[in-house]
Design an enzyme around this catalytic site. Sequence first.
Site, PDB file in Angstrom:
ATOM      1  N   ASN A 210      43.839  31.263  49.806  1.00 31.56           N
ATOM      2  CA  ASN A 210      42.596  30.495  49.679  1.00 31.56           C
ATOM      3  C   ASN A 210      41.426  31.300  50.238  1.00 31.56           C
ATOM      4  O   ASN A 210      41.598  32.422  50.701  1.00 31.56           O
ATOM      5  CB  ASN A 210      42.734  29.131  50.369  1.00 31.56           C
ATOM      6  CG  ASN A 210      43.064  29.294  51.847  1.00 31.56           C
ATOM      7  OD1 ASN A 210      42.282  29.844  52.603  1.00 31.56           O
ATOM      8  ND2 ASN A 210      44.252  28.849  52.246  1.00 31.56           N
ATOM      9  N   PHE A 323      40.822  20.701  62.235  1.00 31.12           N
ATOM     10  CA  PHE A 323      39.655  20.886  61.379  1.00 31.12           C
ATOM     11  C   PHE A 323      39.899  20.139  60.081  1.00 31.12           C
ATOM     12  O   PHE A 323      41.020  20.112  59.575  1.00 31.12           O
ATOM     13  CB  PHE A 323      39.430  22.379  61.087  1.00 31.12           C
ATOM     14  CG  PHE A 323      38.500  23.009  62.069  1.00 31.12           C
ATOM     15  CD1 PHE A 323      38.884  23.187  63.378  1.00 31.12           C
ATOM     16  CD2 PHE A 323      37.224  23.397  61.679  1.00 31.12           C
ATOM     17  CE1 PHE A 323      38.020  23.741  64.300  1.00 31.12           C
ATOM     18  CE2 PHE A 323      36.348  23.957  62.593  1.00 31.12           C
ATOM     19  CZ  PHE A 323      36.739  24.129  63.911  1.00 31.12           C
ATOM     20  N   LYS A 341      47.429  12.410  62.281  1.00 34.39           N
ATOM     21  CA  LYS A 341      48.052  13.572  62.938  1.00 34.39           C
ATOM     22  C   LYS A 341      48.075  13.426  64.456  1.00 34.39           C
ATOM     23  O   LYS A 341      48.469  14.358  65.156  1.00 34.39           O
ATOM     24  CB  LYS A 341      47.311  14.866  62.545  1.00 34.39           C
ATOM     25  CG  LYS A 341      47.343  15.151  61.040  1.00 34.39           C
ATOM     26  CD  LYS A 341      47.011  16.602  60.725  1.00 34.39           C
ATOM     27  CE  LYS A 341      46.834  16.823  59.235  1.00 34.39           C
ATOM     28  NZ  LYS A 341      46.914  18.213  58.826  1.00 34.39           N
TER      29      LYS A 341
HETATM   30  O1  C5P Z   1      45.687  17.906  56.139  1.00 39.39           O
HETATM   31  P1  C5P Z   1      44.739  19.040  56.145  1.00 39.39           P
HETATM   32  O2  C5P Z   1      45.322  20.324  55.614  1.00 39.39           O
HETATM   33  O3  C5P Z   1      43.397  18.776  55.551  1.00 39.39           O
HETATM   34  O4  C5P Z   1      44.455  19.258  57.717  1.00 39.39           O
HETATM   35  C1  C5P Z   1      43.675  20.300  58.193  1.00 39.39           C
HETATM   36  C2  C5P Z   1      44.039  20.583  59.612  1.00 39.39           C
HETATM   37  O5  C5P Z   1      45.456  20.680  59.776  1.00 39.39           O
HETATM   38  C3  C5P Z   1      43.521  21.920  60.055  1.00 39.39           C
HETATM   39  O6  C5P Z   1      43.248  21.828  61.446  1.00 39.39           O
HETATM   40  C4  C5P Z   1      44.672  22.871  59.760  1.00 39.39           C
HETATM   41  O7  C5P Z   1      44.633  24.037  60.573  1.00 39.39           O
HETATM   42  C5  C5P Z   1      45.870  22.018  60.053  1.00 39.39           C
HETATM   43  N1  C5P Z   1      47.053  22.271  59.199  1.00 39.39           N
HETATM   44  C6  C5P Z   1      48.191  22.853  59.736  1.00 39.39           C
HETATM   45  N2  C5P Z   1      49.296  23.040  58.957  1.00 39.39           N
HETATM   46  C7  C5P Z   1      49.304  22.685  57.652  1.00 39.39           C
HETATM   47  C8  C5P Z   1      48.154  22.117  57.086  1.00 39.39           C
HETATM   48  C9  C5P Z   1      47.037  21.934  57.887  1.00 39.39           C
HETATM   49  O8  C5P Z   1      48.197  23.195  60.939  1.00 39.39           O
HETATM   50  N3  C5P Z   1      50.368  22.891  56.924  1.00 39.39           N
END
Ligand code: C5P
Length: 399
Positions: A210, A323, A341
């Site tokens: 990404n 974030f 979360k």
């Molecule tokens: O659910 P979403 O991906 O939007 O959440 C974003 C947050 O969760 C960010 O802080 C990101 O670093 C963390 N995240 C993570 N592991 C994942 C997906 C997101 O730590 N697999």
Amino acid sequence: MKSLTNKRVLLGVSAGIAAYKAPDLVRKLGELGAQVQVILSKNADQFVAPLALQAVSGHAVHDHAMTAESESGMGHIDLARWADVVLIAPGTANLIARLCQGNADELLTTVCVATEAPIAIAPAMNQQMWQNAATIQNMQTLASRNVHILGPDAGEQACGEVGPGRMLQPTDIAQRVAELFQNSELTGKRVMITAGPTWEALDPVRGITNHSSGMMGYALAQAAIEAGAAVTLVSGPTHIAKPERAKVVDTVSALDMHAAVMAEIDEQDLFIGVAAVADYRPADAAEQKIKKNADEMTITMVKNPDILAEVAGRDNAPFCVGFAAETNDVAAYARGKLERKKLDLIAANHVGGSDTGFGVPDNAITLISKNSIIELPKQSKTALARELISEIAKAYNKI
Ligand code: C5P
């Protein structure tokens, strides 16, 4: 990243003999990672060549005059906003007196009145002038207004006298400027930060990733270091300079990042998940490069672990900050994520526009907890990171 990486130093050079050291000072600030622009006070060009300062700073030098031409470029307000710190070196007795009065009689003094950035001054003058009652009183006035006074040194002077009033050496001034950015909000705390994108391999040469540059996470790591924390930065693949004083663990995929985080999470006081972790990965990465034989292909994806949710869900979880990058209904989605979360704080930012978010230097953030909302307006990611770390430290120290 070095102690002044991404910091913008506006160097004001006033008209004293120590001005001949200004090019060296620009170099020393640059060696610590700073970007430097120079403003010459009236007559300073009698002591140091503007061209030399232009060459070492990489920027045209700003003259003392405020003309229609100079103001049509980067004018006094733009310069005042540009600076993270205004450093005056050397600071003559005359300039010090004018600063005390709040004079705005030339570009340098006007910027000093107009800036919100901290001001630091390295005085340099004859020992008798330094010990003059008016100078002593002026220095007390500046100190009471939180102007940082760097030096002076004592010793042999250009005029042949011996005593206090020599400008500090450029190396020491640069070091003291770096220290201005340090505070003790997170002293002794261990902070782990994930940053950057992940790379989910399809085959040995291709993958799914990404647009995350890592800038925001790296800026937060730097700000946490400046706040006194011991920082572990678990980074996905990025192309930016690593913070010098962090432990950096390089990872590629979400599974790598997950393993690196879990290996050291027990030791952390705070966890900040900034990485744009891929939600899914290809179920099977091909061992050899995939050939384009078929007209269509289907890739089966499986879910990656949610690193942040797993960390926040642990017994004795560290203080967790997430974030939320959203393209619409930013605050509402972020609040949902905070609850789902089990986070302590979530930093919501709007992505998808062209001027904030992924891959651009600026960002704006809404910081949300269970019972508060703090808006941090659009600014450089470096400045924003400092504010964020300060707010995170306040919230952490409250619990
Ligand atoms: O659910 P979403 O991906 O939007 O959440 C974003 C947050 O969760 C960010 O802080 C990101 O670093 C963390 N995240 C993570 N592991 C994942 C997906 C997101 O730590 N697999």
